[in-house]
Design an enzyme around this catalytic site. Structure first.
Site, PDB file in Angstrom:
ATOM      1  N   SER A 161      38.767 -40.485 -27.597  1.00 47.50           N
ATOM      2  CA  SER A 161      37.934 -41.772 -27.545  1.00 47.50           C
ATOM      3  C   SER A 161      37.914 -42.362 -26.339  1.00 47.50           C
ATOM      4  O   SER A 161      37.037 -43.081 -25.809  1.00 47.50           O
ATOM      5  CB  SER A 161      37.923 -42.605 -28.742  1.00 47.50           C
ATOM      6  OG  SER A 161      37.657 -41.836 -29.946  1.00 47.50           O
ATOM      7  N   THR A 162      39.049 -42.611 -25.622  1.00 43.78           N
ATOM      8  CA  THR A 162      39.395 -43.338 -24.709  1.00 43.78           C
ATOM      9  C   THR A 162      40.421 -42.627 -23.485  1.00 43.78           C
ATOM     10  O   THR A 162      41.123 -41.528 -23.957  1.00 43.78           O
ATOM     11  CB  THR A 162      40.339 -44.623 -24.983  1.00 43.78           C
ATOM     12  OG1 THR A 162      41.481 -44.346 -25.639  1.00 43.78           O
ATOM     13  CG2 THR A 162      39.387 -45.407 -26.074  1.00 43.78           C
TER      14      THR A 162
END
Length: 690
Positions: A23-24
């Site tokens: 996600s990041t």
């Protein structure tokens, strides 16, 4: 889940797609085990019999919540639509999608082409109801899990922020201490630069002018050199965003703020797109704690600064913009008395140098006639005279206050230069120690360290050259030496060394607003001046008629011409006007030709010698009649022996011809051998008549 994990041969001929996502960016850099497990799905695809295996990892560092574009997922969907995919492999459902739209859209496409969805738990066929139910539940749980995690984290952060303990990213000039919490940065140079920004804005009233002033003084501002971690800085020339960022940040007023900005969601190409950093009004901030930490300014000053910045941007009717120079003294100060809007300034002439005030907003926005239009020079001069009349009693105190502020500004600038020089000397010493500690045989590193040392030494040399040569003056000045300053205010106001911007700032210091209207019956511009402190005064300025220009001869000069014409020549009139300090309409000195030109235009009869009847004589004519010099006649006039008159002070003397035959004149002319002066009974002569 199917009863067996066997996959039809027709699907094995297609490619198997391994979808990898985190996600990041921080997860990509730190959660390496999760990343490795996702890439290991390639071996799982081979175990199921796939030969053509494709890995899609374009979406590493991208969220699957549906608010961020995912080119890898879009490529997967395109391959499914083309019927090229036999199976989609993922670590769990959250890797493929965290929102129902993308998840169910992917299942629909897999069901159409009979592609399988494979994870560590088994092989799923979206065409089968039971498998479709299980996959749907996995997607819903994944979406619900994201919402729960986000809510839990946000509520915990808000709870900590309400106590003022959430360690937000703080601006320059502050630092989080391990035990003491939020406090000032120990770097004195950084503190002085921030305080100087507020002091300059207090003085200048404009963020742009603060930038120009600090740029002229070669003042630098720090910039992070560690990708935003705020642990090391590089000092670079100050920029506008540094100034406006300091002025608008409430942290510098000692206020702890959380939730001063919000996110906004919009639908773009069928997808939700979120944008962040949209500021919220002060009253809607989620956490607002005054006096949380030591501030550089008070909260009241912060509010005044925000109000001034807003007025500078939009010129609202409830305040005035800061003085920014130009050629119009009252720019941004006057309000139309008819519609309540601010008057704008236009420049006319060739070149365009003459300011004209006008209220043309109704004409521009609604097509209505302009409220008013009038020239600027006369109105500016009238308001300037009224301003000087108001400050005249406080001229001496204002001069000493201006001197004090000037010295404070010099001291602030000198202190910043001293701190900058100390830091440069420290960096030069550090570079020298690094060079001395280097192995001399390692020439590659030694050469670079030597260059760094030379750069640091050159910076020290440049800063030493910028240091002021002399020490600040400490001479105390007696206020009695400025006793006549009030009389010289007009000359100081009109001197070329005083900029229009300085005049505008002085005007805004004393005047809050000016309401303007035009009395069309008498052609007067009516100015209602609202002084700071609550007092009001009215000022009327005659509006020039059509064709009337501002270079007309003053009435005082015309009165002198009318009184002297007919008796004196144009040369005498010009000399008298120059002695009296009355210039022409264009500010020039008088000549006989200019006097003659004005007389012809104004219809004033000229001096003609043939019209003289001999009753009145000039000083030269009287000297010729008595056979003496002009000096002797002037001496007789000053001592009162010879009567003489002047039309106006400074004009030539006029002497009656009959007075030359009077007994006192004959007695004065008869005295020889001593100065020609009146006899005084109380004075003994130095020379006898014998």
């Amino acid at each position: 889940m199917t009863k067996s994990d066997l996959i039809p041969t027709v699907l094995l001929r297609r490619k198997a797609v391994v979808y990898v996502r985190q996600s990041t960016q921080s997860q990509v850099m730190t959660n390496l085990e999760s990343q490795r497990r996702q890439y290991d799905l390639v071996d799982l695809a081979r175990q199921h019999g796939f030969a053509d295996i494709e890995v899609i990892d374009d979406d590493l560092g991208r969220s699957a919540s549906g608010t961020v574009a995912r080119p890898g997922f879009d490529r997967l969907v395109a391959w499914l639509c083309a019927g090229k995919v036999g199976a989609v492999l993922c670590l769990d459902a959250s890797r493929l999608a965290r929102n129902g739209r993308d998840w169910h859209h992917l299942l629909e496409l897999c069901g159409l082409v009979e592609a399988r969805v494979i994870d560590h738990d088994g092989v799923y066929n979206p065409c089968q109801p039971n498998d479709r139910l299980v996959l749907g539940m996995k997607g819903s749980i994944s979406e619900f899990e994201l919402g729960v995690l986000r809510t839990r984290m946000l509520e915990a952060a808000k709870s900590k922020a309400r106590r003022g303990e959430l360690r937000l990213s703080v601006p320059f000039g502050y630092i989080w201490h391990r035990e003491a919490g939020l406090g000032l940065d120990p770097d004195l140079r950084l503190q002085e630069v921030i305080r100087l920004i507020f002091a300059r804005f207090r003085e200048l009233g404009s963020a742009r002018q603060v930038l120009l002033s600090m740029t002229a003084d070669q003042i630098h501002f720090p910039r992070p050199s560690d990708e935003g971690r705020m642990t090391s800085f590089t000092w670079l020339p100050i920029r506008y965003r540094n100034v406006i960022g300091v002025l608008k940040n409430p942290f510098y007023a000692g206020v702890y703020v959380y939730g001063k900005s919000e996110k906004r969601t919009s639908i773009v190409d069928g997808r939700a797109r979120r944008s962040y950093g949209h500021g919220k009004p002060v009253g809607t901030w989620e956490v607002f704690i005054k006096d949380h930490h030591e501030g550089y300014v008070s909260w009241e000053e912060y509010e005044r600064n925000q109000k001034q910045l807003a007025l500078n941007n939009y010129g609202r009717a409830d305040g005035v913009k800061s003085g920014r120079g130009g050629k119009a003294l009252l720019s941004g100060v006057m309000t139309c008395g008819r519609c309540g809007r601010r008057l704008s300034v236009a420049y006319t002439g060739n070149p365009q140098s003459r300011p004209v005030y006008r209220c043309d907003k109704p004409n521009l926005m609604m097509g209505l006639p302009r409220c008013m239009t009038f020239g600027g020079p006369r109105v500016d001069a009238a308001v300037a005279r009224e301003l000087l009349r108001a400050v005249e009693p406080l001229a001496i105190e204002a001069a000493f206050e201006a001197e004090r502020m000037h010295r404070e500004r010099q001291d602030d600038q000198r202190q910043i230069l001293d701190l900058e020089l100390k830091q440069a000397r420290y960096e030069a010493g550090l570079a020298e120690r690094r060079y001395a500690a280097c192995d001399p045989d390692n020439r590659l590193i030694a050469a670079q360290l030597e260059r760094n040392w030379e750069i640091a030494l050159r910076r020290v040399q440049d800063l030493e050259a910028r240091q002021p040569a002399g020490t600040p003056s400490t001479i105390e000045v007696d206020q009695g030496a400025f006793a006549n300053m009030a009389e010289n205010l007009s000359a100081a106001w009109n001197t070329p060394d005083v900029t229009m911007r300085a005049r505008q700032q002085l005007l805004r210091t004393l005047i809050a607003d000016i309401i303007v209207d035009v009395d069309d019956t008498v052609r007067d511009v009516v100015l209602t001046i609202h002084w700071r402190g609550g007092q009001h005064s009215e000022l009327r300025v005659r509006k020039p008629r059509t064709g009337e220009h501002g270079c007309a001869t003053a009435e005082d000069a015309l009165a002198v011409m009318r009184s002297m014409a007919g008796r004196w020549s144009d040369e005498h009139i010009a000399a008298s006007l120059n002695r009296m300090g009355l210039p022409t309409g264009q500010g020039k000195t008088w000549t006989a030709h200019r006097v003659s030109s004005v007389r012809r235009v104004r219809g004033i009869h000229a001096y003609r010698s043939a019209e003289k009847d001999g009753e009145w004589l000039t000083m030269t004519e009287a000297a010729m009649a008595l056979g003496v010099t002009n000096h002797a006649i002037r001496r007789l006039i000053k001592t009162g022996v010879l009567p003489a008159v002047q039309v106006v002070p400074g004009a030539p003397y006029q002497i009656r011809a009959d007075d030359l035959a009077s007994e006192p004149i004959k007695a004065a002319m008869a005295r020889k051998g001593r100065p020609c002066r009146a006899a005084d009974a109380g004075t003994l002569p130095m020379f006898t008549d014998t």
